[in-house]
Motif scaffolding. Structure first.
Motif, PDB file in Angstrom:
ATOM      1  N   ALA A  50      23.371  14.061  47.893  1.00  0.00           N
ATOM      2  CA  ALA A  50      22.070  13.694  47.334  1.00  0.00           C
ATOM      3  C   ALA A  50      21.949  14.221  45.906  1.00  0.00           C
ATOM      4  N   GLU A  51      21.521  13.365  44.976  1.00  0.00           N
ATOM      5  CA  GLU A  51      21.266  13.782  43.599  1.00  0.00           C
ATOM      6  C   GLU A  51      19.977  14.613  43.562  1.00  0.00           C
ATOM      7  N   GLY A  74      22.109  19.041  37.154  1.00  0.00           N
ATOM      8  CA  GLY A  74      21.177  17.916  37.004  1.00  0.00           C
ATOM      9  C   GLY A  74      21.839  16.577  36.740  1.00  0.00           C
ATOM     10  N   LEU A  75      23.021  16.355  37.285  1.00  0.00           N
ATOM     11  CA  LEU A  75      23.734  15.096  37.023  1.00  0.00           C
ATOM     12  C   LEU A  75      23.424  14.039  38.080  1.00  0.00           C
ATOM     13  N   ALA A  83      31.163  13.809  32.493  1.00  0.00           N
ATOM     14  CA  ALA A  83      31.006  15.264  32.415  1.00  0.00           C
ATOM     15  C   ALA A  83      32.326  15.946  32.772  1.00  0.00           C
ATOM     16  N   ALA A  84      33.029  15.417  33.778  1.00  0.00           N
ATOM     17  CA  ALA A  84      34.300  16.006  34.202  1.00  0.00           C
ATOM     18  C   ALA A  84      35.367  15.810  33.122  1.00  0.00           C
ATOM     19  N   ALA A  85      35.386  14.631  32.519  1.00  0.00           N
ATOM     20  CA  ALA A  85      36.380  14.367  31.464  1.00  0.00           C
ATOM     21  C   ALA A  85      36.166  15.323  30.301  1.00  0.00           C
ATOM     22  N   ALA A  86      34.896  15.576  29.953  1.00  0.00           N
ATOM     23  CA  ALA A  86      34.598  16.498  28.850  1.00  0.00           C
ATOM     24  C   ALA A  86      35.098  17.902  29.190  1.00  0.00           C
ATOM     25  N   GLU A 100      25.374  19.502  45.888  1.00  0.00           N
ATOM     26  CA  GLU A 100      23.959  19.181  45.747  1.00  0.00           C
ATOM     27  C   GLU A 100      23.273  20.322  45.014  1.00  0.00           C
ATOM     28  N   GLN A 101      22.347  19.966  44.143  1.00  0.00           N
ATOM     29  CA  GLN A 101      21.616  20.986  43.398  1.00  0.00           C
ATOM     30  C   GLN A 101      20.447  21.484  44.229  1.00  0.00           C
ATOM     31  N   ALA A 102      20.418  22.816  44.424  1.00  0.00           N
ATOM     32  CA  ALA A 102      19.335  23.419  45.206  1.00  0.00           C
ATOM     33  C   ALA A 102      18.060  23.450  44.372  1.00  0.00           C
TER      34      ALA A 102
END
Ligand code: ADP
Ligand code: MG
Length: 220
Positions: A50-51, A74-75, A83-86, A100-102
């Motif tokens: 879940a985002e 917050g992606l 973001a991963a490539a960067a 998941e962001q808490a």
């Protein structure tokens, strides 16, 4: 003893990665975010999460991830690839943990320290990125009782943050106490991971509960 513990006590896992430590902790009853590990930049498996999402790079040299620019919060699912490539262009990356962001809350530190004289000691306090600045922690020899856990929390200078600050709701103190017992209580993790120290920083405490969003194990 789990395979993880066998590996650690063998000395084979010098410094296990965050996702390995979290898998072990989760089995031991510590709440951690749902997440997936990706090693080949195919983020398909993250679709089930879940985002908003958190992306963390892992690799042999990545210890303090936010200092290294190896954490993105917050992606959306669509933003993961870029973001991963960067991160991969700047850092030596072995893979990524997507989780998941808490919800935001009070960030605590919960740790197990090995004192050469006294043995295993439970540490808790205000944590997150301000741990070193706040220096607001409490220590107790293991095993601790529930009463010890509550006293440790009450002894913090910032204890008011837990009990509801400026009219805000109190965090789930029973869940915080339960977590401290899981780590430092009778039969707790301090008895199992005999060969090292570990640190959950932060554990995010909110009115509905607690969740350990970062975990490090330093085999002894
Ligand atoms: P490090 O301590 O290695 O820099 P963390 O994994 O602790 O990296 O992440 C840095 C910060 O990002 C944490 O202190 C926390 O505030 C936030 N964070 C990390 N993971 C999550 C998550 N799953 N949910 C919410 N916040 C997170
Ligand atoms: Mg951390």
């Amino acid at each position: 003893m789990s395979a993880y513990e066998a590996e650690v006590s063998d000395g084979a896992a010098a410094s296990p990665y965050e996702h390995e430590v979290k898998a072990f902790l989760s089995e031991a009853g510590v709440p951690v975010p749902r997440g997936v590990v990706v090693r080949d930049l195919d983020f398909g498996p993250a679709r089930e999460l879940a985002e908003p999402l958190v992306l963390k790079a892992f690799g042999p040299g990545l210890v303090h991830k936010s200092d290294a620019g190896a954490v993105a919060l917050g992606l959306t699912y669509e933003e993961l690839g870029a973001a991963a490539a960067a991160m991969a262009s700047r850092l030596e990356v072995a893979g990524f943990l997507v989780e998941e962001q808490a919800e935001a809350g009070v960030e605590l530190i919960v740790g197990l320290v090995r004192d050469p004289g006294f043995g295993p000691v439970l540490l808790t306090g205000l944590g997150g990125v301000w741990t070193e600045v706040l220096r607001d922690t409490a220590l107790r020899l293991c095993p601790i009782s529930e009463e010890d856990a509550r006293r440790m929390l009450a002894s913090l200078r910032g204890t008011e943050l837990l009990y509801g600050h400026r009219g805000g709701p109190a965090v789930d103190m029973d869940a915080v106490v339960k977590l401290l017992m899981t780590v430092g209580g009778p039969g707790g993790l301090w008895e199992r991971l005999e060969l090292g120290e570990f640190e959950l920083n932060p554990v995010i405490a909110t009115p509905p509960g607690v969740i350990a969003v970062d975990a490090r194990h330093l085999p002894g």
